[in-house]
Write a protein that holds these residues in place. Structure first.
Motif, mmCIF file in Angstrom:
data_model
loop_
_atom_site.group_PDB
_atom_site.id
_atom_site.type_symbol
_atom_site.label_atom_id
_atom_site.label_comp_id
_atom_site.label_asym_id
_atom_site.label_seq_id
_atom_site.Cartn_x
_atom_site.Cartn_y
_atom_site.Cartn_z
ATOM 1 N N HIS A 26 42.807 50.060 38.990
ATOM 2 C CA HIS A 26 43.865 49.242 39.592
ATOM 3 C C HIS A 26 43.234 48.002 40.218
ATOM 4 O O HIS A 26 42.411 48.103 41.125
ATOM 5 C CB HIS A 26 44.624 50.042 40.655
ATOM 6 C CG HIS A 26 45.712 49.265 41.299
ATOM 7 N ND1 HIS A 26 46.859 48.910 40.628
ATOM 8 C CD2 HIS A 26 45.820 48.752 42.543
ATOM 9 C CE1 HIS A 26 47.631 48.211 41.439
ATOM 10 N NE2 HIS A 26 47.018 48.096 42.609
ATOM 11 N N LEU A 27 43.614 46.842 39.730
ATOM 12 C CA LEU A 27 43.090 45.568 40.243
ATOM 13 C C LEU A 27 44.244 44.845 40.943
ATOM 14 O O LEU A 27 44.904 43.974 40.376
ATOM 15 C CB LEU A 27 42.498 44.740 39.102
ATOM 16 C CG LEU A 27 41.354 45.437 38.348
ATOM 17 C CD1 LEU A 27 40.953 44.636 37.122
ATOM 18 C CD2 LEU A 27 40.169 45.671 39.255
ATOM 19 N N GLN A 62 39.880 36.093 41.723
ATOM 20 C CA GLN A 62 38.752 35.658 40.897
ATOM 21 C C GLN A 62 37.711 36.772 40.781
ATOM 22 O O GLN A 62 37.180 37.026 39.702
ATOM 23 C CB GLN A 62 38.113 34.397 41.481
ATOM 24 C CG GLN A 62 39.016 33.175 41.441
ATOM 25 C CD GLN A 62 39.187 32.638 40.033
ATOM 26 O OE1 GLN A 62 38.216 32.514 39.312
ATOM 27 N NE2 GLN A 62 40.398 32.318 39.665
ATOM 28 N N ALA A 63 37.445 37.448 41.896
ATOM 29 C CA ALA A 63 36.470 38.540 41.891
ATOM 30 C C ALA A 63 36.952 39.696 41.017
ATOM 31 O O ALA A 63 36.174 40.270 40.246
ATOM 32 C CB ALA A 63 36.212 39.021 43.318
ATOM 33 N N GLN A 67 35.516 41.371 37.604
ATOM 34 C CA GLN A 67 35.346 42.817 37.480
ATOM 35 C C GLN A 67 36.015 43.326 36.201
ATOM 36 O O GLN A 67 35.452 44.144 35.473
ATOM 37 C CB GLN A 67 35.944 43.518 38.698
ATOM 38 C CG GLN A 67 35.828 45.028 38.660
ATOM 39 C CD GLN A 67 36.551 45.693 39.830
ATOM 40 O OE1 GLN A 67 37.115 45.053 40.704
ATOM 41 N NE2 GLN A 67 36.536 47.005 39.829
ATOM 42 N N MET A 68 37.212 42.841 35.922
ATOM 43 C CA MET A 68 37.942 43.241 34.723
ATOM 44 C C MET A 68 37.153 42.891 33.471
ATOM 45 O O MET A 68 37.006 43.713 32.561
ATOM 46 C CB MET A 68 39.308 42.547 34.682
ATOM 47 C CG MET A 68 40.100 42.817 33.419
ATOM 48 S SD MET A 68 41.644 41.877 33.340
ATOM 49 C CE MET A 68 41.030 40.193 33.289
ATOM 50 N N LEU A 69 36.610 41.691 33.423
ATOM 51 C CA LEU A 69 35.829 41.266 32.257
ATOM 52 C C LEU A 69 34.560 42.095 32.105
ATOM 53 O O LEU A 69 34.186 42.473 30.984
ATOM 54 C CB LEU A 69 35.499 39.780 32.359
ATOM 55 C CG LEU A 69 36.696 38.839 32.241
ATOM 56 C CD1 LEU A 69 36.282 37.405 32.541
ATOM 57 C CD2 LEU A 69 37.346 38.956 30.884
ATOM 58 N N ALA A 70 33.922 42.401 33.223
ATOM 59 C CA ALA A 70 32.711 43.225 33.164
ATOM 60 C C ALA A 70 33.031 44.636 32.679
ATOM 61 O O ALA A 70 32.312 45.191 31.858
ATOM 62 C CB ALA A 70 32.042 43.275 34.537
ATOM 63 N N LEU A 79 41.407 51.055 30.447
ATOM 64 C CA LEU A 79 42.700 50.408 30.615
ATOM 65 C C LEU A 79 42.656 49.728 31.970
ATOM 66 O O LEU A 79 42.470 50.375 32.983
ATOM 67 C CB LEU A 79 43.837 51.431 30.584
ATOM 68 C CG LEU A 79 45.223 50.899 30.921
ATOM 69 C CD1 LEU A 79 45.643 49.849 29.894
ATOM 70 C CD2 LEU A 79 46.239 52.008 30.970
ATOM 71 N N LEU A 80 42.822 48.426 31.992
ATOM 72 C CA LEU A 80 42.720 47.674 33.229
ATOM 73 C C LEU A 80 44.091 47.151 33.604
ATOM 74 O O LEU A 80 44.759 46.519 32.814
ATOM 75 C CB LEU A 80 41.758 46.498 33.041
ATOM 76 C CG LEU A 80 40.379 46.877 32.511
ATOM 77 C CD1 LEU A 80 39.592 45.632 32.177
ATOM 78 C CD2 LEU A 80 39.642 47.711 33.516
#
Length: 81
Positions: A26-27, A62-63, A67-70, A79-80
């Motif tokens: 969860h972002l 942005q952070a 994190q999602m891309l990493a 699943l993001l």
């Protein structure tokens, strides 16, 4: 993270995905703020887009985008949200 649809709140969704071998992360900072959700309910796309664009400029968004891309690079099955 919350849903009125059974099985789609973050806790039950995460549990169901885990059973299928899929990670849920969860972002929160990448979500749409209340003002944007309210605009979406009214069909006010211009306000929704403006609110979300502002949200994505925040340091925490942005952070979490980084994190999602990493996570996507290291674990393509994640699943993001």
């Amino acid at each position: 993270p919350l849903s009125r649809r059974p099985g789609f709140s973050k806790t039950s969704l995460a549990a169901s995905l885990a059973e299928a071998g899929i990670d849920y992360v969860h972002l929160k900072a990448l979500g749409t703020p209340k003002r944007g959700r309210d605009a979406a309910k009214k069909g006010d796309v211009a306000t929704l887009e403006a609110v979300y664009a502002d949200q994505l400029e925040l340091p925490e968004a942005q952070a979490q985008a980084a994190q999602m891309l990493a996570l996507a690079a290291e674990k393509p099955s994640a699943l993001l949200c």
